[in-house]
Every structure is written in structure tokens, then in C-alpha cells.
Design a protein around this motif. Structure first.
Motif, short mmCIF file in Angstrom:
data_model
loop_
_atom_site.label_atom_id
_atom_site.label_comp_id
_atom_site.label_asym_id
_atom_site.label_seq_id
_atom_site.Cartn_x
_atom_site.Cartn_y
_atom_site.Cartn_z
N ALA A 31 38.62 -35.71 11.39
CA ALA A 31 37.22 -35.23 11.34
C ALA A 31 37.12 -33.80 11.85
O ALA A 31 36.39 -32.97 11.30
CB ALA A 31 36.35 -36.15 12.18
N LEU A 32 37.90 -33.52 12.89
CA LEU A 32 37.88 -32.17 13.48
C LEU A 32 38.44 -31.15 12.49
O LEU A 32 37.87 -30.06 12.32
CB LEU A 32 38.72 -32.16 14.77
CG LEU A 32 38.60 -30.91 15.62
CD1 LEU A 32 37.26 -30.85 16.31
CD2 LEU A 32 39.71 -30.86 16.67
N LEU A 33 39.52 -31.55 11.82
CA LEU A 33 40.15 -30.66 10.84
C LEU A 33 39.20 -30.39 9.66
O LEU A 33 39.07 -29.26 9.19
CB LEU A 33 41.44 -31.29 10.34
CG LEU A 33 42.42 -30.35 9.64
CD1 LEU A 33 42.84 -29.22 10.55
CD2 LEU A 33 43.65 -31.11 9.15
N MET A 41 35.94 -26.62 20.46
CA MET A 41 35.04 -26.19 21.54
C MET A 41 33.66 -26.81 21.36
O MET A 41 33.07 -27.31 22.32
CB MET A 41 34.96 -24.65 21.53
CG MET A 41 34.22 -24.03 22.69
SD MET A 41 32.48 -23.85 22.42
CE MET A 41 32.45 -22.51 21.25
N LEU A 42 33.15 -26.80 20.12
CA LEU A 42 31.81 -27.36 19.88
C LEU A 42 31.80 -28.87 20.14
O LEU A 42 30.79 -29.43 20.55
CB LEU A 42 31.37 -27.07 18.44
CG LEU A 42 31.05 -25.60 18.15
CD1 LEU A 42 30.79 -25.39 16.67
CD2 LEU A 42 29.85 -25.13 18.96
N ARG A 43 32.94 -29.53 19.88
CA ARG A 43 33.00 -30.97 20.07
C ARG A 43 33.20 -31.35 21.54
O ARG A 43 32.55 -32.27 22.04
CB ARG A 43 34.16 -31.56 19.24
CG ARG A 43 34.16 -33.08 19.18
CD ARG A 43 35.46 -33.63 18.62
NE ARG A 43 36.60 -33.40 19.52
CZ ARG A 43 37.84 -33.84 19.28
NH1 ARG A 43 38.07 -34.50 18.17
NH2 ARG A 43 38.82 -33.60 20.13
N ASP A 44 34.08 -30.64 22.22
CA ASP A 44 34.51 -31.09 23.55
C ASP A 44 33.98 -30.29 24.74
O ASP A 44 34.28 -30.63 25.88
CB ASP A 44 36.05 -31.11 23.62
CG ASP A 44 36.62 -32.25 22.79
OD1 ASP A 44 35.82 -32.97 22.18
OD2 ASP A 44 37.85 -32.40 22.76
N VAL A 45 33.27 -29.20 24.48
CA VAL A 45 32.79 -28.41 25.61
C VAL A 45 31.27 -28.48 25.67
O VAL A 45 30.59 -28.19 24.69
CB VAL A 45 33.23 -26.93 25.50
CG1 VAL A 45 32.74 -26.13 26.69
CG2 VAL A 45 34.74 -26.83 25.37
N ASP A 46 30.76 -28.90 26.83
CA ASP A 46 29.32 -28.88 27.06
C ASP A 46 29.01 -27.49 27.62
O ASP A 46 29.30 -27.18 28.77
CB ASP A 46 28.93 -29.98 28.06
CG ASP A 46 27.43 -30.03 28.30
OD1 ASP A 46 26.77 -28.99 28.14
OD2 ASP A 46 26.93 -31.12 28.64
N LEU A 75 47.65 -27.56 18.58
CA LEU A 75 46.21 -27.82 18.73
C LEU A 75 45.84 -29.19 18.17
O LEU A 75 45.10 -29.95 18.78
CB LEU A 75 45.40 -26.77 17.97
CG LEU A 75 45.00 -25.52 18.75
CD1 LEU A 75 44.31 -24.53 17.83
CD2 LEU A 75 44.08 -25.89 19.91
N LEU A 76 46.40 -29.49 16.98
CA LEU A 76 46.11 -30.78 16.36
C LEU A 76 46.62 -31.93 17.22
O LEU A 76 45.98 -32.96 17.36
CB LEU A 76 46.73 -30.85 14.96
CG LEU A 76 45.94 -30.11 13.89
CD1 LEU A 76 46.72 -30.07 12.58
CD2 LEU A 76 44.59 -30.78 13.67
N LEU A 77 47.79 -31.70 17.82
CA LEU A 77 48.40 -32.72 18.68
C LEU A 77 47.55 -32.97 19.92
O LEU A 77 47.34 -34.11 20.35
CB LEU A 77 49.80 -32.23 19.09
CG LEU A 77 50.81 -33.31 19.45
CD1 LEU A 77 51.21 -34.07 18.19
CD2 LEU A 77 52.02 -32.69 20.12
N LEU A 78 47.01 -31.87 20.48
CA LEU A 78 46.24 -31.97 21.72
C LEU A 78 44.79 -32.36 21.51
O LEU A 78 44.08 -32.65 22.46
CB LEU A 78 46.28 -30.63 22.47
CG LEU A 78 47.61 -30.22 23.08
CD1 LEU A 78 47.56 -28.78 23.56
CD2 LEU A 78 47.97 -31.14 24.24
N SER A 79 44.35 -32.31 20.25
CA SER A 79 42.90 -32.49 20.05
C SER A 79 42.45 -33.95 20.15
O SER A 79 41.26 -34.23 20.02
CB SER A 79 42.47 -31.90 18.70
OG SER A 79 43.23 -32.49 17.68
N GLY A 80 43.36 -34.83 20.39
CA GLY A 80 43.00 -36.23 20.66
C GLY A 80 42.53 -36.97 19.43
O GLY A 80 42.79 -36.57 18.29
#
Lengths: 245, 185
Positions: free
Chosen positions: B45-47, B97-102, B35-40
């Protein structure tokens, strides 16, 4: 000559909440088509509850509510066909506009009650009411981002766009700017729409309606200008907490 | 990661269900790394966003597990790793999801679900404002700093008021939806 059937009729209506608190007691009220009723009373006397009964949202604990001569009870309220017809004909503006807004954009919100219309007519009505209530700049904005007054204007637009037969308004002028209040009063005056407006703003009463109904602190109707033959006197207003003196 | 928002949301839902079915800490560690690898970009900040809200809960749970292990003499490493990794992965998924999904786009084909989403957002905003108002009112009305006991009582009162308001709001929203014909489509 027989008396015409009232559009909205309450007969000995009482409402008690589960905690035992009385909201209404022994209310008799008949409202005929085209009548403009102003509902007065102090905080907690049952004005909002009465409007909710008239909108078929709360069934009376005792007594009966009839719409166009038909009794509205649990059975009627489960009839989808009846619901659809009733919801097109009777609309209620809640005291707090936040409660009424549940669509992603202002455009969707106004168009919500118009889903049965062809797309072109729907779009035209949305634009018309957005224009009338000065919401045209917010059409694609989420409703919950609007200010209190804008939300209230939006609620009005949603309800008026439906072109209802009966308008139930709970403190409609509470958040509105003087310009919109003036517009609403004029709009109500120019139409023969049946309306029941609950308000605390005594100065607006003569413009909001011809018939005045006062709910007492005992949760019953203590005055009805229809049966009294004239407006309430100052002593009655003082006794019911509607004037100071 | 999927490119369209509905696909991303479906991926999120599927991932949440899958994670709850994994009971091997090594697998969960792999999922976390993946997940960390794919999260771009913006990974730290995401972690941080995912870890901060669950940090105290995890500390409390871990302490409880350690105490239980000490009392019973049972090994707890597996349980400790499992619970920490699972909560962290779920929190990371949700933060992603909150960051990347509208959600508006993701649920565009589901108008009813979208309406509920709008209500939830509206209520969150309302409670945020309520909390802010309480904080400001407290500040404005505080002449002498309150004691811990007073703070505790105040917080309890605010919690109860928020609960009461939540129940009241839910009732009002349901009535307004019924009034506007939303519940009998």
C-alpha cells in the motif's frame, strides 16, 4: 473647551490598490472612546479596507490614520513595543473566519492572544470564553475541522478573550446562528467597548450601534449620523444600494 | 525506524537530503530496498501510495531522456535509472513520513513551525472543498456533456481561480496573523 482626542481618527484617507483600483477616497472619520459605529455600504465600497486601516494592517496611500492621537505610519508599524500594545487594545474579526485560525487546537487558538498572562489566568480565560461561546466540547479539536458557525464563534472567543478596547468586526453575524447573534448584540450593548461593525444586515443596525456611517460606491463617506444628527432616510439608503424601493 | 515522532521527522529530513546527494543508481536501489524492508507492514500500500502520484511525471521524464538519447546518440541508462530511482525513493520517504509521523507531535517543541503547519493543513482542506464544489457545480450545471475544448477552458479557469484564491488567502492569513500579534513575538 477643547474637543477630546479621538481614539481612532482618519484624515483625508485614500487607498488605491496596485492595480489602480480605488478602495477609499477622502475619508474623514473620528471615533471617540465608547462609541459604537455601524459601517454600511454595498459590496466593494471599501468597508473591509477601512477596517484594515483602523487595525493598522494597510497603510493609507494618502492621508493619515491616528490611534489615541498618535499617527500610525510605516515607522510606527515597525515598532514592536507599539505593535504589542496596539494589538492588545485593537482587534479585528475578519470576514472569513478561516483566515484567522492558525493554531493546532481550539484551546491554543483562544489562548494565543493571552500568552503574556500567567498560566492559571490564561487557562481560566480560555475555559470562560469556550463556555460562553459553546466551544467547550471542541477544546482539543483542530479549528479547521469546525463548521462555519463554530469557526466564527471561535474567532469571537479569541478576540474577546484578549479584552480589547476597540472591537472591529467585519460582517460578524454572517455565519452565526440566531442565538449567538442575540448574545453578541447583548454583549456589545452591555459594554462601553468602542466598536466599528461592518454589516449588510439592516435589521440589526439599531442594535449594533448608535452611530451610522455609510460608504458610497465612490468609496467616500456619504453619511455620518453624528454630523447629520439623526438616522439616514429611506431615499439615501436606496440611493446607496442599502434598501430596495 | 526511530520510535519517537520528532526523531522520525528528523530521520525523514536527513534521508531526503542524503538521497539528493547520492548519484549512484546502485546505491539508490539499495536505499530503496532498505526503505521497503524497514517500512513494516502495509508495504504494498505504501509503495502504491508513493508510486501513483509520480508515475506520470516519471513516464514523461523517462520519455524525454529516451528521446534526447536517441537524438544525440548518447547512452541514457544511467540517467534514466538515477532519475527514476531518486524520485521513487523521495516519494516513498514522503509517503512513509505521512503514514508514520504525527507532525503535531514531531513539531511540538516548535510552536511557530506548528502554526505554519496548521495554516497549510487549513488551506489544503479549503482547496479540497473548493475542488469538490467546482466538480459538483459543474455536474449540476451540465445539461450537455462539454467538448474537450470546453473542458480545457473550464480547467484553465478553475486553475486560475484557485491560484487567485491562493494568493488572496495567503494575504488574508498574513494580515490576520499580524492583527493577532503572531508576527511580532
Amino acid at each position: 473647551m477643547t474637543e477630546p482626542v479621538p481614539l481612532l481618527e482618519l484624515e483625508q484617507v485614500a487607498v488605491a490598490y496596485p492595480n489602480g483600483r480605488t478602495a477609499l477616497e477622502g475619508v474623514d472619520l473620528a471615533i471617540h472612546p465608547g462609541e459604537r459605529v455601524v459601517l454600511l455600504g454595498t459590496n466593494g465600497c471599501g468597508k473591509s479596507t477601512l477596517l484594515r486601516i483602523l487595525d493598522g494592517l494597510i497603510p493609507p496611500t494618502r492621508g493619515a490614520f491616528r490611534f489615541a492621537g498618535r499617527r500610525v505610519d510605516q515607522h510606527t508599524l515597525q515598532d514592536r513595543g507599539w505593535q504589542r500594545d496596539f494589538r492588545q487594545r485593537v482587534v479585528l474579526m475578519f470576514q472569513h473566519p478561516e483566515s484567522m485560525l492558525f493554531n493546532p487546537t481550539v484551546r491554543d487558538e483562544i489562548g494565543f492572544g493571552l500568552r503574556h498572562l500567567p498560566e492559571s489566568e490564561r487557562a481560566a480565560r480560555i475555559l470562560h470564553w469556550a463556555d460562553v461561546l459553546r466551544l467547550q466540547d471542541f477544546l482539543d479539536a483542530p479549528p479547521f475541522e469546525l463548521s462555519g458557525g463554530e469557526k466564527q464563534r471561535l474567532c469571537l472567543a479569541c478576540l474577546l478573550a484578549v479584552e480589547p478596547e476597540v472591537l472591529l468586526l467585519d460582517e460578524p453575524t454572517a455565519n452565526l446562528d440566531p442565538r449567538t447573534v442575540g448574545w453578541l448584540l447583548e454583549w456589545l450593548r452591555e459594554r462601553s467597548i468602542t466598536s466599528v461593525v461592518a454589516t449588510h444586515q439592516m435589521a440589526l443596525v439599531p442594535q449594533l450601534g448608535e452611530r451610522i456611517v455609510i460608504l458610497s460606491n465612490d468609496h467616500g463617506i456619504v453619511f455620518d449620523s453624528r454630523s447629520a444628527g439623526g438616522p439616514p432616510d429611506h431615499d439615501l439608503l436606496v440611493a446607496n444600494g442599502l434598501a430596495y424601493g | 525506524m526511530p520510535s519517537s515522532h520528532p526523531l522520525r521527522f528528523a530521520f525523514y529530513l536527513a534521508a531526503v537530503i542524503t538521497v539528493t546527494l547520492i548519484h549512484d543508481p546502485r546505491m539508490l536501489l539499495l536505499v530503496l530496498a532498505g526503505l521497503l524492508l524497514l517500512s513494516g507492514t502495509g508495504r504494498p500500500a505504501l509503495l502504491l501510495r508513493a508510486g501513483r502520484p509520480v508515475l506520470w511525471i516519471l513516464l514523461l521524464l523517462s520519455s524525454g531522456i529516451l528521446v534526447m538519447g536517441w537524438l544525440t546518440g548518447q547512452p541514457v541508462l544511467h540517467a534514466l535509472l538515477l532519475i527514476n530511482l531518486r524520485v521513487l525513493v523521495l516519494a516513498l520517504l514522503t509517503a512513509w513520513m505521512l503514514r508514520d509521523v504525527d507532525l503535531d507531535l514531531a513539531l511540538a517543541r516548535l510552536p511557530r513551525v506548528r502554526r505554519w503547519l496548521v495554516i497549510v493543513r487549513g488551506q489544503i482542506q479549503l482547496f479540497r472543498r473548493l475542488a469538490q464544489d467546482y466538480r459538483c457545480a459543474q455536474k449540476s450545471r451540465t445539461v450537455v456533456a462539454p467538448t474537450m475544448h470546453q473542458r480545457y477552458l473550464g480547467s484553465a479557469a478553475i486553475g486560475l481561480a484557485a491560484l487567485d484564491k491562493g494568493v488572496h488567502n495567503a494575504e488574508m492569513v498574513t494580515q490576520a496573523m499580524r492583527s493577532r500579534g503572531a508576527l511580532h513575538d
